[in-house]
Design an enzyme around this catalytic site. Structure first.
Site, PDB file in Angstrom:
ATOM      1  N   SER A  57      -4.085  -1.281  -1.308  1.00 30.77           N
ATOM      2  CA  SER A  57      -2.819  -2.132  -0.514  1.00 30.77           C
ATOM      3  C   SER A  57      -3.476  -3.229   0.831  1.00 30.77           C
ATOM      4  O   SER A  57      -3.270  -3.843   1.233  1.00 30.77           O
ATOM      5  CB  SER A  57      -1.951  -1.614  -0.201  1.00 30.77           C
ATOM      6  OG  SER A  57      -2.270  -0.457   0.768  1.00 30.77           O
TER       7      SER A  57
ATOM      8  N   MET B 124       3.066  -1.975  -0.778  1.00 34.50           N
ATOM      9  CA  MET B 124       1.794  -1.216  -0.889  1.00 34.50           C
ATOM     10  C   MET B 124       1.125  -0.451  -2.023  1.00 34.50           C
ATOM     11  O   MET B 124       0.638   0.678  -1.697  1.00 34.50           O
ATOM     12  CB  MET B 124       1.322  -0.673   0.515  1.00 34.50           C
ATOM     13  CG  MET B 124       1.751  -1.048   2.110  1.00 34.50           C
ATOM     14  SD  MET B 124       1.567  -0.895   3.517  1.00 34.50           S
ATOM     15  CE  MET B 124       2.856   0.941   3.107  1.00 34.50           C
TER      16      MET B 124
ATOM     17  N   LYS C 279      -2.722  -3.931   9.432  1.00 35.62           N
ATOM     18  CA  LYS C 279      -2.569  -3.929   8.021  1.00 35.62           C
ATOM     19  C   LYS C 279      -0.781  -3.909   8.781  1.00 35.62           C
ATOM     20  O   LYS C 279       0.079  -2.926   9.640  1.00 35.62           O
ATOM     21  CB  LYS C 279      -2.517  -2.720   7.430  1.00 35.62           C
ATOM     22  CG  LYS C 279      -1.986  -2.358   5.679  1.00 35.62           C
ATOM     23  CD  LYS C 279      -2.739  -1.573   5.143  1.00 35.62           C
ATOM     24  CE  LYS C 279      -1.949  -1.580   3.932  1.00 35.62           C
ATOM     25  NZ  LYS C 279      -2.924  -0.384   3.137  1.00 35.62           N
TER      26      LYS C 279
ATOM     27  N   ILE D 176      -3.354   5.477   0.274  1.00 38.83           N
ATOM     28  CA  ILE D 176      -3.026   6.357  -0.403  1.00 38.83           C
ATOM     29  C   ILE D 176      -3.126   5.983  -1.893  1.00 38.83           C
ATOM     30  O   ILE D 176      -2.920   7.869  -2.341  1.00 38.83           O
ATOM     31  CB  ILE D 176      -1.375   6.363  -0.448  1.00 38.83           C
ATOM     32  CG1 ILE D 176      -0.996   7.917  -0.841  1.00 38.83           C
ATOM     33  CG2 ILE D 176      -0.573   5.201  -1.802  1.00 38.83           C
ATOM     34  CD1 ILE D 176       0.908   7.614  -0.721  1.00 38.83           C
ATOM     35  N   GLY D 177      -4.319   5.793  -2.251  1.00 37.43           N
ATOM     36  CA  GLY D 177      -4.901   5.755  -3.764  1.00 37.43           C
ATOM     37  C   GLY D 177      -6.229   4.853  -4.000  1.00 37.43           C
ATOM     38  O   GLY D 177      -6.614   5.449  -5.241  1.00 37.43           O
ATOM     39  N   GLY D 178      -6.931   4.911  -2.585  1.00 39.18           N
ATOM     40  CA  GLY D 178      -7.823   3.623  -2.439  1.00 39.18           C
ATOM     41  C   GLY D 178      -7.584   2.715  -1.375  1.00 39.18           C
ATOM     42  O   GLY D 178      -8.005   2.021  -1.873  1.00 39.18           O
ATOM     43  N   SER D 179      -6.446   2.472  -1.036  1.00 39.27           N
ATOM     44  CA  SER D 179      -6.264   1.258  -0.304  1.00 39.27           C
ATOM     45  C   SER D 179      -6.509   0.859   0.807  1.00 39.27           C
ATOM     46  O   SER D 179      -6.616  -0.385   1.214  1.00 39.27           O
ATOM     47  CB  SER D 179      -4.550   2.038   0.375  1.00 39.27           C
ATOM     48  OG  SER D 179      -3.857   1.395  -1.290  1.00 39.27           O
TER      49      SER D 179
END
Length: 538
Positions: free
Chosen positions: A210, A184, A135, A231-234
């Site tokens: 992301s 991101m 990434k 960090i939230g589902g990336s």
């Protein structure tokens, strides 16, 4: 030149430079490109005649098989690397999934690894000769990590991310970096520098974010194994949008040291990284290799927990999260959950319901933590070139700085929620895992990904989670929109309104399996048991 013109010129020049990084021999002749109207381009490599049978065999193999073939000298790392560079180049031309390509450097690395194996008869490490995509935010010395911002173009990293050094030590070959959303912090991979990444399974829908450049590249076959962040589902959202596997580990297992961040210093909810691949076996193989490398010896935030062998009960106790009472899943996701639960019951596992009583609170906390700085981190990266906020980033534009005192109170609320979540988990006596949707959708049209609640909760509580494809794909005949739907929230209304069963027909549907914090080995082993139940036809 005003700064307002500046950002557009910088972006255009960067895109042109990326196009030039694709060597002429890896540029698909115009007459062999699939037509714009071809939405699923995953079939194109085989149909096009542009790849040799050997290239197709290599790029169609799992990471685990590639490693075995290199170790036995059936394939050379150079041959494997060239095949993946070519397929990654094609992926870029069809889906816009890369942010950087350094194929010649990769081929030289592969040659060195081949020479070492030839001379010594020994592998450099467990990932010897395997090309691994990264990434965009993984710093590589001398290369940009723009995380989508024009102000970070032509500002090459001065050092490698710690994980990049570890991968090199283990024998991996780096060959490209993949596209991300601005900072991101959007669930789709789109930014003002590189533009939008398309889903190779259907170019009218998102590959998620992301880590959506990574998921598009892997789904197309341009990488056998890549590394993204969450960090939230990336990790999980893009894996679900493209039907691949990923592990979201708890913080402290895989090093995030010296990576670029769009919200540098935001540690109320920790970013983690993890592998993305087409098989669970590859995810497990990579995870063990990284932990066996003892990252705690080079990163003070890593926990000195060696890789553990797991003994599982024959009969798992799994709680099912059917609906988080904020956003009802769309019909194919509910069907995947229902059918998977039926198969688990048939295989003898104990199934109970999970009460999502804390989920709305957790999601609210997550949103407040992301904008606690009043959007200053994002603003500071947009301002130097006059780059505008993308419409998806409006919450950062409108955010108010909460101040240190309010942030400390937010930390206290988060810690209390973590305590309550653990207390709820322990109240389900002997609970092994929670089974839940990864997202409310299979995927969505570009610009329509609005809800990250099913993934984000597990970032707040920092639980180990695997997103996996079920054997179910969207069926427009079976998965018609819900009639007379009464939305639970604005998120719910948006999810059901944007659901187009004709558009997403044939796309894979994923679920996630959640274990407790730092139970990476256990969640991987339990996912294997769930997959066995899904595949069982008895």
């Amino acid at each position: 030149m005003t700064s307002e013109e500046n950002w557009e010129k910088i972006a255009a020049a960067k895109r042109a430079a990326l196009a030039e990084q694709i060597p002429p021999e890896y540029r698909v002749p115009k007459d062999q490109l699939p037509p714009e109207s071809q939405l699923d381009v995953t079939t194109w490599p085989k149909e096009s005649g542009w790849f040799s049978p050997r290239e197709l065999e290599i790029t169609g193999s799992t990471a685990s098989r590639i490693l075995k073939q290199i170790a036995s000298k059936e394939w050379s790392s150079e041959e494997v690397t060239r095949a993946f560079c070519k397929r990654a180049a094609a992926a870029q031309q069809l889906t816009n999934c890369l942010s950087d390509a350094f194929f010649e450097e990769a081929i030289q690395s592969a040659k060195h690894l081949d020479d070492h194996l030839q001379r010594s008869g020994k592998l450099v490490g467990p990932l010897h000769g395997l090309p691994i995509s990264l990434k965009d935010n993984f710093n590589i010395k001398g290369r940009d990590s723009t995380v989508g911002f024009t102000s970070l173009v032509n500002k090459p990293a001065e050092y490698n991310a710690t994980l990049v050094d570890i991968l090199e030590r283990l024998g991996a070959v780096r060959y490209c970096k993949t596209n991300v959303p601005t900072a991101m912090m959007i669930a789709e991979s789109v930014n003002n520098t590189f533009g939008r990444t398309l889903n190779p399974l259907n170019r009218k829908v998102t590959s998620g974010g992301s880590s959506g450049g990574e998921s598009a590249l892997i789904a197309f076959g341009g990488s056998a194994l890549g590394v993204g962040t969450d960090i939230g589902g990336s990790l999980r959202i893009p894996a679900a949008c493209t039907g691949i596997f990923t592990l979201r580990p708890s913080f402290g297992r895989f090093t995030t040291q010296r990576c670029r961040s769009g919200l540098a210093g935001q540690e109320a909810v920790q970013s983690v990284n993890g592998p993305m691949a087409k098989t669970l076996e590859d995810i497990t193989m990579y995870s063990k290799a990284i932990v066996d490398a003892q990252p705690w010896l080079v990163d003070p935030k890593m926990l000195p927990i060696p890789w553990r062998q797991v003994e599982l009960k024959k009969r798992l106790k799994i709680a099912v999260l059917w609906n988080d009472n904020v956003c009802m899943p769309t019909p194919p996701v509910t069907r995947a959950l229902t059918e998977t639960v039926e198969k688990l019951k048939k295989a003898g596992h104990e199934i109970i319901d999970w009460d999502p009583k804390l989920h709305a609170t957790a999601l609210g906390l997550l949103g407040r933590m992301f904008v606690a700085d009043g959007g200053k981190s994002v603003e500071a990266l947009l301002a130097p070139t006059g780059e505008p906020y993308r419409p998806e980033m409006v919450q950062y534009k409108d955010a108010k700085d909460s101040g240190v005192f309010e942030l400390w109170k937010l930390h206290t609320e988060r810690s209390e929620l973590q305590r309550q979540y653990l207390e709820q988990w322990m109240s389900y006596d002997g609970l092994d895992a929670v089974l839940a949707p990864t997202t409310p959708y299979a995927s969505v049209p570009h610009g329509d990904f609005k809800y990250v609640g099913y993934t984000g909760v597990y970032n707040v509580v920092d639980y180990a989670t695997v997103s996996f494809p079920t054997e179910i794909t969207v069926d427009k005949a079976k998965d018609k929109p819900v009639a007379d739907h009464k939305p639970q929230s604005d998120f719910c209304k948006a999810a059901q309104d944007s659901y187009d069963h004709e558009l997403v027909h044939g796309l894979p549907v994923s679920l996630q399996l959640i274990a407790q914090r730092l139970e990476e080995e256990k969640v991987l082993a339990m996912t294997d048991i769930v997959l066995q139940a899904i595949k069982s036809t008895d």
